[in-house]
Enzyme design. Structure first.
Site, mmCIF file in Angstrom:
data_model
loop_
_atom_site.group_PDB
_atom_site.id
_atom_site.type_symbol
_atom_site.label_atom_id
_atom_site.label_comp_id
_atom_site.label_asym_id
_atom_site.label_seq_id
_atom_site.Cartn_x
_atom_site.Cartn_y
_atom_site.Cartn_z
ATOM 1 N N ASP A 1 0.823 -1.209 0.000
ATOM 2 C CA ASP A 1 0.000 0.000 0.000
ATOM 3 C C ASP A 1 0.860 1.264 0.000
ATOM 4 O O ASP A 1 2.035 1.238 0.378
ATOM 5 C CB ASP A 1 -0.875 0.035 1.257
ATOM 6 C CG ASP A 1 -2.028 -0.960 1.181
ATOM 7 O OD1 ASP A 1 -2.016 -1.799 0.265
ATOM 8 O OD2 ASP A 1 -2.909 -0.903 2.049
ATOM 9 N N HIS B 1 3.617 -2.296 3.151
ATOM 10 C CA HIS B 1 3.624 -0.936 2.613
ATOM 11 C C HIS B 1 4.916 -0.672 1.853
ATOM 12 O O HIS B 1 5.930 -1.324 2.117
ATOM 13 C CB HIS B 1 3.479 0.094 3.742
ATOM 14 C CG HIS B 1 2.161 0.025 4.433
ATOM 15 N ND1 HIS B 1 1.899 -0.898 5.432
ATOM 16 C CD2 HIS B 1 1.009 0.724 4.254
ATOM 17 C CE1 HIS B 1 0.643 -0.746 5.846
ATOM 18 N NE2 HIS B 1 0.087 0.233 5.144
#
Ligand SMILES: [Zn+2]
Length: 394
Positions: free
Chosen positions: A195, A352
């Protein structure tokens, strides 16, 4: 020249004569190849039918992100403003309601094969054929790619390597088939999802995935995409799925209203389309779907045909520094082992595009590969439901 015509005829006759059994035999060793941009696709079954290279519709749909739908007696292929329908009874294809004058789609023993040239051109790709390499390459001009000469050299090397590997491989030992041992219960599929990119750590993660021949799924923020278009393209080029993670990531803005929410998703998806040519219908909403996504928002997602992923395993990577990568790796291991034991066959891991994550990623992949997990990217045609709302339509 004569010889190649003869070869085509023989292939044709064989496929007619052997029908479905051919599909198994030819699955072993492709004689023709399909290229996409700078890649040589790993299609197991490329056939020359009616002097035209065709591949299983499902295979090409997967790499071009074409959604397929099967309804009574017909298969629907819808992408952008094109709708192709293959009618099982008449065996005819129609495009946007008009019958196509030839048969770009054919049924071979229950598997639909589609003309690569046809579907590529319909979707705005260019097509070139390298006869000596028996390779049909499709590419888009608005998408970075090698020139034809460089590509030829590249493919030749790949094919030579393949041939070399086949030569050195042990010849198949002919002995009576022994009962197949029940295979050890295979481990789950694992989806590494990243992400908050694109940023410089996205580029590192992309390189790491390539190094380990692993695939990932990226959820990008619109606000970062405009300044990092080359990274977006590089990720798409490696075949990783890209979905949106909203434009702003700001909960106050994203969840302000149903309209604001849908606008953020549509704008993010539009950017992905502009930069990669892909219709990205999978999204991950910021901070997880629960409790943010309301029934009204959900209804709109359904109407547009969006799918939504939360995750099974949270690496909590954002909490740690570059010196605490061990903790990230441990969180992933513990989470994956727990999910695998619980019987989950498709495990989605939240990561992430951050510095500490890019440092932990090599060890995460090494561990997953050593343990026998299959690392995959998101496949729209095999959608897996994973959302905290427990909504089976998303
Ligand atoms: Zn996020």
């Amino acid at each position: 020249m004569k010889r190649s015509v003869l070869a085509i005829c023989t292939t044709l006759m064989l496929s007619v004569v052997f029908g479905t059994t051919m599909s198994n035999a030819s699955a072993k060793k492709p004689t023709h190849y399909i290229g996409l941009h700078d890649r040589l696709l790993d299609f197991k079954d490329v056939r020359v039918i009616d002097n035209d290279m065709k591949v299983p519709l499902g295979d090409i749909a997967k790499v071009l992100y074409i959604p397929l739908e099967k309804e009574e007696g017909a298969t629907y292929i819808r992408k952008r403003d094109i709708e192709l329908i293959y009618d099982e009874t008449t065996k005819l294809t129609t495009k946007n309601g008009t019958q196509v004058g030839w048969s770009p789609i054919v049924d071979v023993g229950g598997t639909l094969f589609i003309s690569v040239k046809y579907i590529a051109r319909e979707l705005g790709f260019k097509v070139e054929y390298f006869q000596k390499l028996r390779t049909l390459r499709i590419y888009r001009d608005d998408y970075e790619h090698m020139n034809a000469e460089a590509y030829k050299t590249h493919v030749k090397k790949l094919l030579d390597k393949k041939q070399e590997a086949e030569k050195t491989a042990k010849p198949p030992v002919k002995k009576p088939a022994k009962p197949v041992k029940p295979a050890a219960k295979s481990k789950a599929n694992v989806y590494l999802t990243f992400d908050d990119g694109p940023n410089k750590f996205t580029a590192i993660n992309n390189a790491t995935l390539k190094k380990y021949d692993a695939q990932g799924t990226f959820f990008f923020l619109g606000k970062h995409m405009k300044n990092n278009e080359s990274i977006v393209k590089a990720v798409a080029k490696e075949g990783h799925y890209i979905g949106t993670h909203s434009m702003t990531h700001d909960a106050k803005k994203v969840y302000k209203s149903t309209k604001a929410f849908i606008d953020e998703m549509n704008e993010g998806t539009q950017l992905i389309h502009e930069m990669t040519g892909h219709d990205a219908k999978l999204l991950r909403v910021p901070y997880g779907s629960k409790p943010h996504v309301t029934p009204a928002m959900k209804k709109q997602l359904n109407q547009i045909g969006y799918k939504m992923w939360d995750w099974d395993v949270d690496s909590n990577d954002w909490k740690y520094t570059d010196k605490e990568t061990d903790q990230i790796i441990k969180n992933v291991r513990t989470g994956v082992e727990k999910a695998d034991k619980s019987g989950d066959r498709d495990i989605i891991i939240l990561l992430h595009d951050r510095s500490q994550t890019s440092k932990a990623l090599p060890q995460i992949i090494e561990w997953l590969q050593k343990e026998g997990y299959t690392i995959k990217t998101y496949e729209p045609e095999h959608h897996i439901i994973q959302n905290f709302l427990h909504d089976t339509t998303l």
